[in-house]
Structure formats: C-alpha cells, structure tokens
Write an enzyme that holds these catalytic residues in place. Structure first.
Site, mmCIF file in Angstrom:
data_model
loop_
_atom_site.group_PDB
_atom_site.id
_atom_site.type_symbol
_atom_site.label_atom_id
_atom_site.label_comp_id
_atom_site.label_asym_id
_atom_site.label_seq_id
_atom_site.Cartn_x
_atom_site.Cartn_y
_atom_site.Cartn_z
ATOM 1 N N GLU A 192 41.903 91.661 47.198
ATOM 2 C CA GLU A 192 42.777 91.117 48.234
ATOM 3 C C GLU A 192 43.983 90.543 47.504
ATOM 4 O OE1 GLU A 192 44.987 88.987 50.005
ATOM 5 O OE2 GLU A 192 43.419 87.453 50.162
ATOM 6 N N LYS A 225 34.516 82.861 38.419
ATOM 7 C CA LYS A 225 35.564 82.264 37.596
ATOM 8 C C LYS A 225 36.646 81.766 38.539
ATOM 9 C CE LYS A 225 39.161 82.505 35.863
ATOM 10 N NZ LYS A 225 40.341 81.546 35.962
ATOM 11 N N CYS A 255 47.787 83.754 51.536
ATOM 12 C CA CYS A 255 48.015 85.189 51.362
ATOM 13 C C CYS A 255 48.427 85.858 52.665
ATOM 14 C CB CYS A 255 46.764 85.856 50.789
ATOM 15 S SG CYS A 255 45.265 85.537 51.748
ATOM 16 N N GLU A 274 56.410 88.208 48.072
ATOM 17 C CA GLU A 274 55.641 87.050 48.502
ATOM 18 C C GLU A 274 56.168 85.802 47.799
ATOM 19 O OE1 GLU A 274 50.975 86.534 49.543
ATOM 20 O OE2 GLU A 274 51.425 87.163 47.500
#
Length: 480
Positions: A249, A174, A283, A382
C-alpha cells in the site's frame, strides 16, 4: 527520560545486538524523551527464528476458534488500555487526543473483527470428473513480515498483523523508527493475554537496516509493506529474488470530485476533514478537490472560511491538527508550498498555528490553494501534509481525466445527487475505493482497502485481507 524501550521477541524484552539506540522525539516540542533499539540483521534473524519455532510447534496447530479467542482477548485488552495507548500515541506521533484515541479503539476493533473471522475461512468443493472429488483449503504462508509506517502505527498494525495472525501466520513486525512505542505496548498485552512466545515479534530500527534485513530474510514467507512507492519498488524487487509474495500500500493523490448538484453543506466538512486528519499525513487523504466550474467560486469561498477556522497546536491541546511527525516532513511541506509560490499558484486560505505551540515543534498551518495546474507537482505528488489543491473542471469527461491523471489510484470521492452519474463515475475512476456522497479516508475495518498502479496492489482490511495472508491448496482425490 523514560526507561529505554527494547525489542519484543518471543514475548520478552530484548536489547539490540549492536548495543545502539535511536532517540524518540516528541513532535510537539522537538525534544527527546525516550530511546528505542537500533535493530540489526541479527535481531531480525532472532525474531524470525522465534516466529518459525512458534509457527511450527504451536500457532498453526491451534484450532481456528482458539486463535480467535486469543485475538478477542487482545481486543479486550487494547480497549481496556485505550487511555494508556492514547497517551503513548499522542506523544510519539503528535496526534491530537481524540485522533490518538480513535486509533486505539480502531485497533481493538481490528482484533475483534479478525477474531470472529478465524474459523470462517472456508475452502470449496469443485465439481470434476466422475470418480474424483476435488476440494480446496486455505493455508497460512508461515512467517509473515510487516513493515509498518509512522502515520497510523496502531491502525495499520491492526489491519495487517490482525489478519495475518487470524489466518494462522506468526509475525515479525518492523515499525517505523518514528512511531514504535504503542506497538511495543501492544506486544506486551499480547503476551499478557496468553499469546504463545514467538507468535508476535517486534524489532525496532531504521528501514535501511532492520527493514532491509526483514525484506531479505529467507525465513519470511510473505511481506506486507505500507509506505512510499520508491521503497515499495525496492521491497518488491528484493522479494522477487526468492519469489516471496508481497502486499503493498503505497499512498495516493486522492481526488474529491464535486459536481454542481452536490449538497455543499455535506461536502465542506468532509473535504476539510479528509485533508487535515492527522495533519494530512494520511495515505488516503483527499488532497485534490476537483470542482465543477459552475460552483467553483462559491465552494472555494466556503472551504476558505473553514480552513481559516482551523487551529494547529501541541497534541495535548487536542485542536484540529497536531504537529507533523518530524522536521524533515515539515521541510517537505514547506518545499511544496515554496514551489507553489514560485509558480504563482494562488492561496485561498490558511489555518492558524496557536501562540502556545513551541517554536521547536513541527507545525504547519493547513493551506488551501486554487487553480493548481494539473501537471504541477502539487496536483501529481503526495505532499503528506495539510495542503489541499483545488482544480476546476467542465463535465464528467474532464472530471474523470483529472481524477485519473496521476500515477496513483487509492481512493476517490464523488459528490453528486445524480444516481446514474454516481455509477458512471464509480466505474470510470481508477481507484481501489470510491466513496459516493461521503469520504471514508480508507473506510471501516470491514471494507477491503488497497490501490492500483503506483498506489500498490493486494488488499488489506475486511475479509479480503485473509485471502492475501493464505495460500490456496487444491486436493484431488480419486476414489473410483
């Protein structure tokens, strides 16, 4: 507008059972140019059923060397169609041409690497009591689910799906609704080179619909997810209800630690590239630079000049940065910068959005901020945009305290010529990867990648990923 895109289930284009679609937007100008299917639980169920049939009847029965040959054919097909995939990714994700092409070639390399690993996933023999022989072998989970984010769809698909297929699993993928088109094309290539129907299936749609259905499906034997810590927690909770293993992750707030003895000529381009690559939507972006106070001012001056030289524009212009993926991501970055202004955090420098960039595109000039308080959200959260936070430190202990002073632990960079310090810092930093006098932003295909704490758990990339996509079986034979 281009032809509507369909799910890829059992090597065939399949419309959504709902009949609904999602607009595909070009981040460079904010305009719609295509449509994808809005996947449903019924679509996910069809894909899982196709994967299970393929796994039981064909895929896990193939000799590992034969799986490897198929993966190698797919690697060659991706490489041969790299220009097409580059153009697809460039428009879908807003990546400058050279970055999109690097992603396509990295995908080919992932399939090449895992093609060669298929027949090298060995078990062991274990010394035990007299008259009994013990051996272990690794078996695939069965059907694996893969939820792929929008920032590096080809690369993250390669490191996750490539390893899962090599280990003998059939896959249901997906992708993020913002970045599906390159993966749908790769599924077509897989069918063209001979993958059996059902080995690789892709269902597009929203995370709260198709993604949720994939995570909850009882026919999924392992889930791989790359994305935010919040969603990762939800997926882990859902999977725990049926004891389904997960690989997560979940991003990071990765530090670059620069000591006074570092080679600043090497530091500056590495630090800049690690935050502006993919417009900071990475990331493992080096989003904090921790600088020993003795060189704080001169290094900030050099970094400032480098930032001022950066240019941002439409993906097709192939500048230093393209647009952010969508308007909501642009707004997120603006919110962080607004908070910095309110807090009185000084801005050292910004790059330039070129005049040719459409006002309807999702652009953000790369920004360097200094004297960021360690507890401020700019040093803790982040941003996922081209914003670099600079913090000074005195000595190793404070550098380690700052480096480990967030909830994350994905990647870190250490810049020093002192060999003993290099090893001390590598030991003390809590991160899944530590780069010394370089910064790989995730590193090569061969290097195991993953985090600790809120950055997730499990490892992708390299040979280590194959272990995560298999289970270990122990066989004890009593022969007298």
């Amino acid at each position: 507008m281009a032809t509507m895109q369909f799910h890829s289930i059992a090597n065939a284009p399949v419309p959504s059972s709902s009949g609904r679609t999602i607009a595909v937007i070009d981040p460079s100008d904010g305009a719609q140019y295509d449509e994808i299917q809005r996947g449903t639980p019924e679509d996910i169920d069809a894909a899982v059923h196709a994967a299970r049939q393929c796994y039981d009847a064909v895929w896990h029965k193939l000799a590992p060397a034969e799986r490897g040959r198929l993966l190698m054919r797919l690697s060659h097909a991706v490489a041969e169609n790299a220009s097409e995939l580059t153009a697809i990714e460039q428009r879908d994700c807003g990546k400058p041409t050279r970055q999109a092409r690097a992603d396509a070639l990295a995908l080919a390399r992932y399939f090449e690497f895992y093609a060669g690993a298929c027949d090298k996933l060995h078990g062991e023999t274990i010394p035990y009591v007299e008259g009994t022989s013990v051996l272990t072998w690794r078996e695939p989970h069965g059907v694996t689910g893969h939820i792929v984010p929008w920032n590096y769809p080809m690369q993250i698909f390669g490191r996750s799906v490539g390893a899962a297929l090599a280990a003998g699993n059939a896959c249901v993928v997906k992708p993020a609704e913002d970045a599906c088109l390159s993966l749908l094309r790769v599924a077509q290539l897989a069918a063209e080179v001979g993958f059996p129907a059902g080995a690789l299936n892709i269902v597009t749609g929203y995370g709260h619909e198709a993604g949720d259905a994939l995570a909850r499906h009882p026919g999924i034997d392992h889930i791989s997810f790359t994305g935010s810590p919040g969603v990762g927690t939800l997926i882990q909770q859902i999977a725990a209800e049926r004891h389904c293993p997960v690989t997560l992750e979940l991003g990071g707030k990765s530090p670059q630690i620069v000591f006074a003895d570092a080679d600043l000529d090497a530091v500056v381009p590495a630090v800049v590239n690690a935050i502006v690559q993919n417009a900071g939507q990475t990331c493992s972006a080096g989003s904090r630079v921790l600088i020993e106070r003795a060189i704080y001012e001169p290094l900030l001056e050099r970094l400032g000049r480098a930032f001022e030289a950066l240019r941002v524009g439409p993906a097709a212009m192939d500048l230093d940065l393209g647009p952010l993926i969508r308007q909501s991501q642009q707004q997120r970055v603006w919110d962080f910068l607004s908070d910095a202004q309110v807090a009185g955090i000084p801005m050292v420098a910004q790059g330039t959005v070129v005049d040719l960039a459409p006002e309807t595109g999702f652009y953000q000039a790369p920004t360097l901020l200094r004297d960021v308080p360690p507890g401020h959200r700019l040093a803790q959260e982040e941003v996922f945009g081209p914003v670099l936070a600079a913090l000074p430190f005195e000595g190793e202990d404070e550098a380690v305290q700052l480096a480990n002073g967030t909830a994350f632990g994905l990647v870190a960079g250490v810049w020093t010529r002192d060999g003993a310090r290099q090893l001390r810092m590598a030991r003390r930093i809590r991160a899944g990867q530590v780069f010394i006098n370089n910064y790989g932003a995730g590193g090569g295909v061969e290097l195991p990648f993953g985090g600790v704490r809120s950055s997730g758990h499990g490892r992708e990339k390299g040979f280590e990923a194959l272990y995560g996509f298999t289970t270990l079986k122990t066989v004890a034979i009593r022969h007298g």
